[in-house]
Design a protein around this motif. Structure first.
Motif, PDB file in Angstrom:
ATOM      1  N   PHE A  94       0.826  -1.229   0.000  1.00  0.00           N
ATOM      2  CA  PHE A  94       0.000   0.000   0.000  1.00  0.00           C
ATOM      3  C   PHE A  94       0.851   1.267   0.000  1.00  0.00           C
ATOM      4  O   PHE A  94       0.785   2.053  -0.929  1.00  0.00           O
ATOM      5  N   ALA A  95       1.654   1.493   1.026  1.00  0.00           N
ATOM      6  CA  ALA A  95       2.602   2.622   1.051  1.00  0.00           C
ATOM      7  C   ALA A  95       1.916   3.943   0.708  1.00  0.00           C
ATOM      8  O   ALA A  95       2.341   4.675  -0.176  1.00  0.00           O
ATOM      9  N   ARG A  96       0.873   4.247   1.458  1.00  0.00           N
ATOM     10  CA  ARG A  96       0.144   5.494   1.194  1.00  0.00           C
ATOM     11  C   ARG A  96       0.995   6.731   1.465  1.00  0.00           C
ATOM     12  O   ARG A  96       0.676   7.827   0.997  1.00  0.00           O
ATOM     13  N   HIS A  97       2.062   6.557   2.245  1.00  0.00           N
ATOM     14  CA  HIS A  97       2.920   7.700   2.551  1.00  0.00           C
ATOM     15  C   HIS A  97       3.838   8.066   1.380  1.00  0.00           C
ATOM     16  O   HIS A  97       4.468   9.132   1.407  1.00  0.00           O
ATOM     17  N   ILE A  98       3.926   7.192   0.365  1.00  0.00           N
ATOM     18  CA  ILE A  98       4.736   7.499  -0.810  1.00  0.00           C
ATOM     19  C   ILE A  98       3.904   8.361  -1.754  1.00  0.00           C
ATOM     20  O   ILE A  98       2.908   7.906  -2.315  1.00  0.00           O
ATOM     21  N   LEU A 111      11.761   6.956   1.478  1.00  0.00           N
ATOM     22  CA  LEU A 111      12.601   6.832   2.663  1.00  0.00           C
ATOM     23  C   LEU A 111      12.304   5.521   3.376  1.00  0.00           C
ATOM     24  O   LEU A 111      11.164   5.233   3.745  1.00  0.00           O
ATOM     25  N   ASP A 112      13.351   4.713   3.549  1.00  0.00           N
ATOM     26  CA  ASP A 112      13.271   3.442   4.254  1.00  0.00           C
ATOM     27  C   ASP A 112      14.645   3.200   4.853  1.00  0.00           C
ATOM     28  O   ASP A 112      15.648   3.717   4.343  1.00  0.00           O
ATOM     29  N   ASN A 113      14.707   2.468   5.951  1.00  0.00           N
ATOM     30  CA  ASN A 113      16.021   2.267   6.570  1.00  0.00           C
ATOM     31  C   ASN A 113      16.940   1.394   5.712  1.00  0.00           C
ATOM     32  O   ASN A 113      18.144   1.307   5.954  1.00  0.00           O
ATOM     33  N   ARG A 114      16.372   0.749   4.693  1.00  0.00           N
ATOM     34  CA  ARG A 114      17.171  -0.085   3.797  1.00  0.00           C
ATOM     35  C   ARG A 114      17.594   0.634   2.526  1.00  0.00           C
ATOM     36  O   ARG A 114      18.544   0.206   1.847  1.00  0.00           O
ATOM     37  N   LEU A 115      16.882   1.716   2.178  1.00  0.00           N
ATOM     38  CA  LEU A 115      17.141   2.402   0.910  1.00  0.00           C
ATOM     39  C   LEU A 115      16.428   3.744   0.927  1.00  0.00           C
ATOM     40  O   LEU A 115      15.255   3.823   1.309  1.00  0.00           O
ATOM     41  N   SER A 116      17.100   4.794   0.504  1.00  0.00           N
ATOM     42  CA  SER A 116      16.451   6.101   0.424  1.00  0.00           C
ATOM     43  C   SER A 116      16.814   6.787  -0.888  1.00  0.00           C
ATOM     44  O   SER A 116      17.950   6.688  -1.362  1.00  0.00           O
ATOM     45  N   THR A 122      15.003  22.285  -8.690  1.00  0.00           N
ATOM     46  CA  THR A 122      14.989  23.737  -8.573  1.00  0.00           C
ATOM     47  C   THR A 122      15.964  24.324  -9.583  1.00  0.00           C
ATOM     48  O   THR A 122      17.015  23.727  -9.879  1.00  0.00           O
ATOM     49  N   ASN A 123      15.587  25.463 -10.132  1.00  0.00           N
ATOM     50  CA  ASN A 123      16.467  26.198 -11.058  1.00  0.00           C
ATOM     51  C   ASN A 123      17.020  25.318 -12.179  1.00  0.00           C
ATOM     52  O   ASN A 123      18.223  25.289 -12.453  1.00  0.00           O
ATOM     53  N   GLU A 124      16.106  24.561 -12.808  1.00  0.00           N
ATOM     54  CA  GLU A 124      16.443  23.733 -13.973  1.00  0.00           C
ATOM     55  C   GLU A 124      17.485  22.654 -13.657  1.00  0.00           C
ATOM     56  O   GLU A 124      18.282  22.267 -14.506  1.00  0.00           O
ATOM     57  N   GLU A 125      17.447  22.152 -12.417  1.00  0.00           N
ATOM     58  CA  GLU A 125      18.351  21.077 -12.029  1.00  0.00           C
ATOM     59  C   GLU A 125      17.678  20.157 -11.026  1.00  0.00           C
ATOM     60  O   GLU A 125      17.000  20.617 -10.110  1.00  0.00           O
ATOM     61  N   THR A 126      17.861  18.856 -11.225  1.00  0.00           N
ATOM     62  CA  THR A 126      17.430  17.858 -10.247  1.00  0.00           C
ATOM     63  C   THR A 126      18.641  17.392  -9.450  1.00  0.00           C
ATOM     64  O   THR A 126      19.651  16.969 -10.036  1.00  0.00           O
ATOM     65  N   HIS A 127      18.532  17.506  -8.119  1.00  0.00           N
ATOM     66  CA  HIS A 127      19.560  16.948  -7.250  1.00  0.00           C
ATOM     67  C   HIS A 127      19.051  15.585  -6.783  1.00  0.00           C
ATOM     68  O   HIS A 127      18.056  15.499  -6.056  1.00  0.00           O
ATOM     69  N   LEU A 128      19.705  14.530  -7.238  1.00  0.00           N
ATOM     70  CA  LEU A 128      19.310  13.158  -6.923  1.00  0.00           C
ATOM     71  C   LEU A 128      20.307  12.547  -5.954  1.00  0.00           C
ATOM     72  O   LEU A 128      21.503  12.447  -6.254  1.00  0.00           O
ATOM     73  N   SER A 129      19.802  12.154  -4.780  1.00  0.00           N
ATOM     74  CA  SER A 129      20.646  11.537  -3.763  1.00  0.00           C
ATOM     75  C   SER A 129      20.091  10.162  -3.423  1.00  0.00           C
ATOM     76  O   SER A 129      18.898  10.023  -3.135  1.00  0.00           O
ATOM     77  N   VAL A 130      20.953   9.138  -3.463  1.00  0.00           N
ATOM     78  CA  VAL A 130      20.549   7.762  -3.188  1.00  0.00           C
ATOM     79  C   VAL A 130      21.511   7.173  -2.160  1.00  0.00           C
ATOM     80  O   VAL A 130      22.735   7.258  -2.330  1.00  0.00           O
ATOM     81  N   SER A 131      20.952   6.567  -1.108  1.00  0.00           N
ATOM     82  CA  SER A 131      21.780   5.928  -0.081  1.00  0.00           C
ATOM     83  C   SER A 131      21.244   4.549   0.240  1.00  0.00           C
ATOM     84  O   SER A 131      20.031   4.374   0.444  1.00  0.00           O
ATOM     85  N   ILE A 132      22.161   3.573   0.276  1.00  0.00           N
ATOM     86  CA  ILE A 132      21.804   2.192   0.611  1.00  0.00           C
ATOM     87  C   ILE A 132      22.888   1.652   1.540  1.00  0.00           C
ATOM     88  O   ILE A 132      24.051   1.522   1.130  1.00  0.00           O
ATOM     89  N   PRO A 133      22.552   1.327   2.787  1.00  0.00           N
ATOM     90  CA  PRO A 133      23.588   0.857   3.719  1.00  0.00           C
ATOM     91  C   PRO A 133      24.144  -0.519   3.372  1.00  0.00           C
ATOM     92  O   PRO A 133      25.294  -0.823   3.715  1.00  0.00           O
ATOM     93  N   GLU A 134      23.337  -1.363   2.709  1.00  0.00           N
ATOM     94  CA  GLU A 134      23.818  -2.702   2.344  1.00  0.00           C
ATOM     95  C   GLU A 134      23.479  -2.956   0.883  1.00  0.00           C
ATOM     96  O   GLU A 134      22.344  -3.215   0.521  1.00  0.00           O
ATOM     97  N   PHE A 135      24.502  -2.846   0.038  1.00  0.00           N
ATOM     98  CA  PHE A 135      24.356  -3.011  -1.406  1.00  0.00           C
ATOM     99  C   PHE A 135      25.494  -3.901  -1.883  1.00  0.00           C
ATOM    100  O   PHE A 135      26.635  -3.472  -1.954  1.00  0.00           O
TER     101      PHE A 135
END
Length: 339
Positions: A94-98, A111-116, A122-135
């Protein structure tokens, strides 16, 4: 010969007040002017954002998807030289919070403790940040700055099956990208002169049975930024296509269906892609790596094969030029689902 598609030039809502397809939204646009105001029609709404980054050494992809009954987030990478590949997938019921945004260029987060994943625009740019503690037994962190040049055109198309079943997709190609991807001690740098992102934004109410082919590439070749976007099967017979080629941000819209020919038993053999009626598109795709994914669970059966390789051939531009496509890196995929 297929007829020329209707071009949208003013902002428009995808749906009417009842959640049915707005007839005024049917067509294609060169800018992301369609508002994806989906409502109702549970559980058939499908929404996703995918960023695919073609770097000089590595391909990196991040996806946030919501299918009414749940959300999926996946991240994968492929090192071209070593063919090291790994994929991390998180599913949430379900993930209604997404929250999946109604506009193409805006913020979105998972946002999840396994993957975010955090994407802010903004200003014609996307800042994409990805973090995974176990990959793959290591820590992954990506910090990318994706430019959306204001003068660039993009493919934004609303494809109708009927008032209850329809699809809006935005394919934004050759977006210059800087930043880095770090996996354990290995760090990959992205140079915006040679690293490009493809944004795939999709919102719609899909049929229960769905099948598609999709080819795409975004590379610098012959000193020019070249993007290819070719799709088949799910658009056939609708009068709309998701077919286009981009050269230095200028789009040539291809109004014909394209035909994908490949051996489903031997996907590593060369594919051919050509327009149905003319020689506007005449490409060969030679794979070097195969990615397979499937999901068979309650209410969902999906099989997906994505091939990475090189395109060669020719595509005719609006200018009359026969664009030579020489060893441009990209992907082709085959997808079938009951969802």
């Amino acid at each position: 010969m297929q007829h020329a598609e209707r071009e949208l030039t003013s902002p428009v809502s995808l749906c009417d007040s009842k959640g049915l397809l707005n007839p005024e939204a049917i067509g294609f646009a060169q800018k992301p002017i369609v508002q994806s105001n989906l409502k109702g029609q549970f559980p058939n709404k499908k929404k996703w954002n995918t960023w695919t980054v073609y770097g000089e050494e590595v391909l990196f992809t991040a996806t946030i998807a919501h299918f009414d009954i749940g959300a999926v987030c996946l991240v994968y990478f492929l090192d071209y030289e070593t063919e090291r590949f790994f994929e991390k997938r998180i599913s949430l019921p379900f993930a209604r919070h997404i929250k999946m945004p109604e506009y193409v260029l805006t913020d979105i987060n998972f946002l999840d403790n396994r993957l975010s994943i955090h994407a802010s625009y903004t200003n014609e740019e996307t800042h994409l940040s990805v973090s995974i503690p176990e990959f793959d037994n290591e820590t992954l962190h990506a910090d990318l700055h994706i430019s959306h040049p204001s003068e660039d055109q993009s493919l934004n198309v609303v494809v109708p099956k009927n008032r209850n079943t329809f699809q809006f997709t935005a394919k934004h190609h050759t977006l210059p990208t800087s930043g880095f991807l770090k996996i354990g001690d290995k760090r990959y740098e992205f140079n915006p002169d040679y690293s490009f992102t493809v944004l795939n934004y999709t919102r719609g109410v899909w049929p229960k049975m769905t099948e598609w082919n999709w080819a795409m590439a975004s590379q610098r070749s012959g000193g020019r930024r070249i993007g290819l976007n070719l799709g088949g099967k799910w658009t056939d017979g609708t009068g709309l296509t998701e077919n286009a080629v981009f050269v230095d941000g200028v789009m040539t819209k291809i109004h014909e269906d394209v035909i994908f020919s490949f051996n489903p038993e031997r996907m590593m053999e060369p594919w051919t892609i050509h327009t149905k009626f003319t020689d506007c598109v005449d490409l060969t795709f030679t794979p070097f790596f195969e990615r397979e994914a499937s999901s068979h669970r309650r209410g969902l059966k999906a099989d997906f094969t994505q091939m990475f390789g090189y395109f060669n051939g020719k595509v005719r531009l609006d200018s009359g030029e026969r664009l030579a496509v020489r060893r441009i890196l990209g992907s082709c995929e085959a997808f079938q689902a009951k969802w």
